[in-house]
Scaffold this motif. Structure first.
Motif, PDB file in Angstrom:
ATOM      1  N   ALA A  57       1.369   8.115  -5.452  1.00  0.00           N
ATOM      2  CA  ALA A  57       0.612   7.288  -6.379  1.00  0.00           C
ATOM      3  C   ALA A  57       1.444   6.114  -6.856  1.00  0.00           C
ATOM      4  CB  ALA A  57       0.184   8.120  -7.587  1.00  0.00           C
ATOM      5  N   PRO A  58       1.102   4.853  -6.443  1.00  0.00           N
ATOM      6  CA  PRO A  58       1.816   3.703  -6.964  1.00  0.00           C
ATOM      7  C   PRO A  58       1.532   3.543  -8.449  1.00  0.00           C
ATOM      8  CG  PRO A  58      -0.103   3.001  -5.711  1.00  0.00           C
ATOM      9  CD  PRO A  58       0.022   4.478  -5.527  1.00  0.00           C
ATOM     10  N   ILE A  59       2.554   3.238  -9.200  1.00  0.00           N
ATOM     11  CA  ILE A  59       2.395   3.164 -10.648  1.00  0.00           C
ATOM     12  C   ILE A  59       2.820   1.807 -11.150  1.00  0.00           C
ATOM     13  CG2 ILE A  59       3.059   4.206 -12.849  1.00  0.00           C
ATOM     14  CD1 ILE A  59       3.722   6.730 -11.386  1.00  0.00           C
ATOM     15  N   SER A  97       0.831  -1.195   0.000  1.00  0.00           N
ATOM     16  CA  SER A  97       0.000   0.000   0.000  1.00  0.00           C
ATOM     17  C   SER A  97       0.861   1.238   0.000  1.00  0.00           C
ATOM     18  CB  SER A  97      -0.905   0.006   1.245  1.00  0.00           C
ATOM     19  OG  SER A  97      -0.111  -0.024   2.413  1.00  0.00           O
ATOM     20  N   ALA A  98       0.435   2.234  -0.718  1.00  0.00           N
ATOM     21  CA  ALA A  98       1.207   3.476  -0.836  1.00  0.00           C
ATOM     22  C   ALA A  98       0.542   4.556   0.000  1.00  0.00           C
ATOM     23  CB  ALA A  98       1.272   3.919  -2.295  1.00  0.00           C
ATOM     24  N   PRO A  99       1.358   5.484   0.508  1.00  0.00           N
ATOM     25  CA  PRO A  99       0.773   6.600   1.261  1.00  0.00           C
ATOM     26  C   PRO A  99      -0.224   7.364   0.415  1.00  0.00           C
ATOM     27  CG  PRO A  99       3.173   6.523   1.509  1.00  0.00           C
ATOM     28  CD  PRO A  99       2.801   5.543   0.450  1.00  0.00           C
ATOM     29  N   SER A 100      -1.148   8.051   1.102  1.00  0.00           N
ATOM     30  CA  SER A 100      -2.228   8.710   0.393  1.00  0.00           C
ATOM     31  C   SER A 100      -1.741   9.809  -0.530  1.00  0.00           C
ATOM     32  CB  SER A 100      -3.219   9.305   1.416  1.00  0.00           C
ATOM     33  OG  SER A 100      -2.524  10.219   2.260  1.00  0.00           O
ATOM     34  N   GLU A 101      -0.596  10.429  -0.167  1.00  0.00           N
ATOM     35  CA  GLU A 101      -0.155  11.537  -0.998  1.00  0.00           C
ATOM     36  C   GLU A 101       0.691  11.089  -2.169  1.00  0.00           C
ATOM     37  OE1 GLU A 101       0.707  10.968   2.052  1.00  0.00           O
ATOM     38  OE2 GLU A 101       2.891  11.098   2.320  1.00  0.00           O
ATOM     39  N   CYS A 150      10.950   9.932  -7.621  1.00  0.00           N
ATOM     40  CA  CYS A 150      10.085   8.783  -7.334  1.00  0.00           C
ATOM     41  C   CYS A 150      10.850   7.693  -6.582  1.00  0.00           C
ATOM     42  CB  CYS A 150       9.525   8.194  -8.627  1.00  0.00           C
ATOM     43  SG  CYS A 150       8.481   9.329  -9.577  1.00  0.00           S
ATOM     44  N   VAL A 151      10.246   7.154  -5.543  1.00  0.00           N
ATOM     45  CA  VAL A 151      10.829   6.027  -4.807  1.00  0.00           C
ATOM     46  C   VAL A 151      10.486   4.740  -5.538  1.00  0.00           C
ATOM     47  CG1 VAL A 151      10.867   4.773  -2.617  1.00  0.00           C
ATOM     48  CG2 VAL A 151      10.634   7.271  -2.625  1.00  0.00           C
ATOM     49  N   VAL A 152      11.484   3.886  -5.746  1.00  0.00           N
ATOM     50  CA  VAL A 152      11.310   2.676  -6.543  1.00  0.00           C
ATOM     51  C   VAL A 152      11.066   1.484  -5.621  1.00  0.00           C
ATOM     52  CG1 VAL A 152      12.320   1.185  -8.307  1.00  0.00           C
ATOM     53  CG2 VAL A 152      12.851   3.633  -8.289  1.00  0.00           C
ATOM     54  N   CYS A 155       5.360   8.419  -6.431  1.00  0.00           N
ATOM     55  CA  CYS A 155       5.861   9.760  -6.739  1.00  0.00           C
ATOM     56  C   CYS A 155       4.952  10.800  -6.108  1.00  0.00           C
ATOM     57  CB  CYS A 155       5.906   9.986  -8.251  1.00  0.00           C
ATOM     58  SG  CYS A 155       6.816   8.722  -9.167  1.00  0.00           S
ATOM     59  N   PRO A 156       5.498  11.690  -5.313  1.00  0.00           N
ATOM     60  CA  PRO A 156       4.675  12.769  -4.760  1.00  0.00           C
ATOM     61  C   PRO A 156       4.013  13.548  -5.887  1.00  0.00           C
ATOM     62  CG  PRO A 156       6.843  12.716  -3.731  1.00  0.00           C
ATOM     63  CD  PRO A 156       6.891  11.764  -4.877  1.00  0.00           C
ATOM     64  N   GLU A 157       2.712  13.753  -5.761  1.00  0.00           N
ATOM     65  CA  GLU A 157       1.996  14.518  -6.779  1.00  0.00           C
ATOM     66  C   GLU A 157       2.500  15.947  -6.834  1.00  0.00           C
ATOM     67  OE1 GLU A 157       0.056  13.362  -8.932  1.00  0.00           O
ATOM     68  OE2 GLU A 157      -0.158  11.353  -8.116  1.00  0.00           O
ATOM     69  N   GLU A 158       2.756  16.512  -5.663  1.00  0.00           N
ATOM     70  CA  GLU A 158       3.306  17.862  -5.573  1.00  0.00           C
ATOM     71  C   GLU A 158       4.310  17.894  -4.438  1.00  0.00           C
ATOM     72  OE1 GLU A 158       0.317  20.769  -5.097  1.00  0.00           O
ATOM     73  OE2 GLU A 158      -0.703  20.325  -6.979  1.00  0.00           O
TER      74      GLU A 158
END
Length: 326
Positions: free
Chosen positions: A155-157, A149-153, A174-176, A248-251
């Motif tokens: 987005a897992p891709i 599961s990824a944090p809410s802020e 982005c964290v891999v 990756c943080p959206e912002e």
């Protein structure tokens, strides 16, 4: 002590031109810039001395190679500058071997044969099974195929087993993470393992080996001394095949900082090699090494190799918030 940390002592030693951990039958592993030309001599020496080998020097056209037994399964090979003194080469190699003895080294990769062409350079293929070669990663491999599961802020891709139709945008921050097909991709002779080596030689395998679910794309590029564009290309391919996924943080939140490294040359430019001056002159603490390489139109790896001999001496690395430069 971690294996990577020990080998870093060789990587940043200006007298060392290359090194590798080598199996008792002469297969290189976790190597750095060890020329192909010295491998036949290394293998021949290993065949002659066998298990009796403890500390041996080989004179090659590339320089002095020191072979040192780490344990019954592994030998450390270190290539020194041609004019470096033998006594110093022996003592430096022995010091690293003593540290390696404190590391819980894995067994050699399985599935290697005399017929396989296993070369140490990063541009060629190598057969590596992460389950048998990277013990610090074993406990991280997840048996299930569920996506972490990824944090809410963030987005897992991408976790698809088949290539996605649209390319995934992977950014340097982005964290891999390892995807559901990660285990399959690092197991010898599987379809995915063969595919990634066909696409990227063993650079692709190198990326998979160092993914620890903490490093960003930028960190992977720095760690492997590879251009950012190349790492992004590999990560995107792996995402499309379910091997990796990224968050990756959206912002960028105001409280978050993106730390970058800026090389600063503080020596006398007239005393350095002429071929190095163009790069060192730009190490003014205002550009990253990647930006310097881009400005000069040279590969990142070439710029890195240039500053390594000066690092810790006349070149220091300043870490700062990226936003503070503007």
């Amino acid at each position: 002590m971690q294996l990577e940390r020990v080998l870093t002592k060789l990587k940043f030693d200006e007298s060392v031109n290359g090194y590798a951990l080598i199996t008792s039958d002469g297969h290189p592993f976790l190597s750095f810039s060890l020329p192909d030309e010295v491998l036949p001599q290394i293998k021949g020496t290993l065949r002659i001395h066998g298990s009796d080998l403890k500390l041996v020097n080989i004179m090659t056209n590339q320089g002095i190679v020191i072979l040192a037994r780490v344990n019954p399964k592994w030998v450390l090979a270190v290539l020194f500058e041609p004019d470096f003194q033998l006594g110093g080469a022996l003592s430096r190699t022995k010091a690293v071997v003593d540290l390696l003895m404190e590391v819980d080294l894995p067994p050699p990769p399985t599935g290697l044969s005399e017929e396989e062409e296993v070369t140490p350079n990063l541009e060629k293929e190598s057969s590596v099974d992460v389950e048998s070669t990277m013990p610090e990663m074993q406990h991280d491999v997840v048996e299930s195929t569920s996506m972490p599961s990824a944090p809410s802020e963030t987005a897992p891709i991408g976790i698809q087993a088949e290539p996605t139709e649209e390319p995934v945008e992977v950014r340097h921050g982005c964290v891999v993470h390892r995807g559901e097909n990660y285990r399959d991709s690092v197991t010898l002779d599987t379809k995915l393992n063969t595919s990634i080596k066909r696409e990227f030689a063993n650079v692709g395998v190198d990326v998979l080996l160092v993914v620890d679910e903490k490093m960003t794309v930028y960190m992977l590029a720095e760690h492997l001394a590879r251009p950012m564009e190349k790492i992004i290309q590999i990560v995107e391919w792996c995402i499309s095949h379910g091997v990796l996924w990224v968050e990756c943080p959206e912002e960028q939140e105001p409280s978050q900082k993106e730390i970058i490294e800026l090389p600063v040359f503080e020596g006398n430019i007239d005393k350095v090699k002429k071929k190095d001056r163009t790069i060192l002159e730009l190490c003014d603490g205002k550009r990253t090494l990647q930006e310097i390489a881009t400005e000069l139109g040279i590969p990142y790896f070439e710029a890195l190799q240039t500053i390594l001999p000066y690092r810790g001496k006349s070149v220091k690395i300043v870490r700062t918030d990226k936003a503070s430069r503007f």
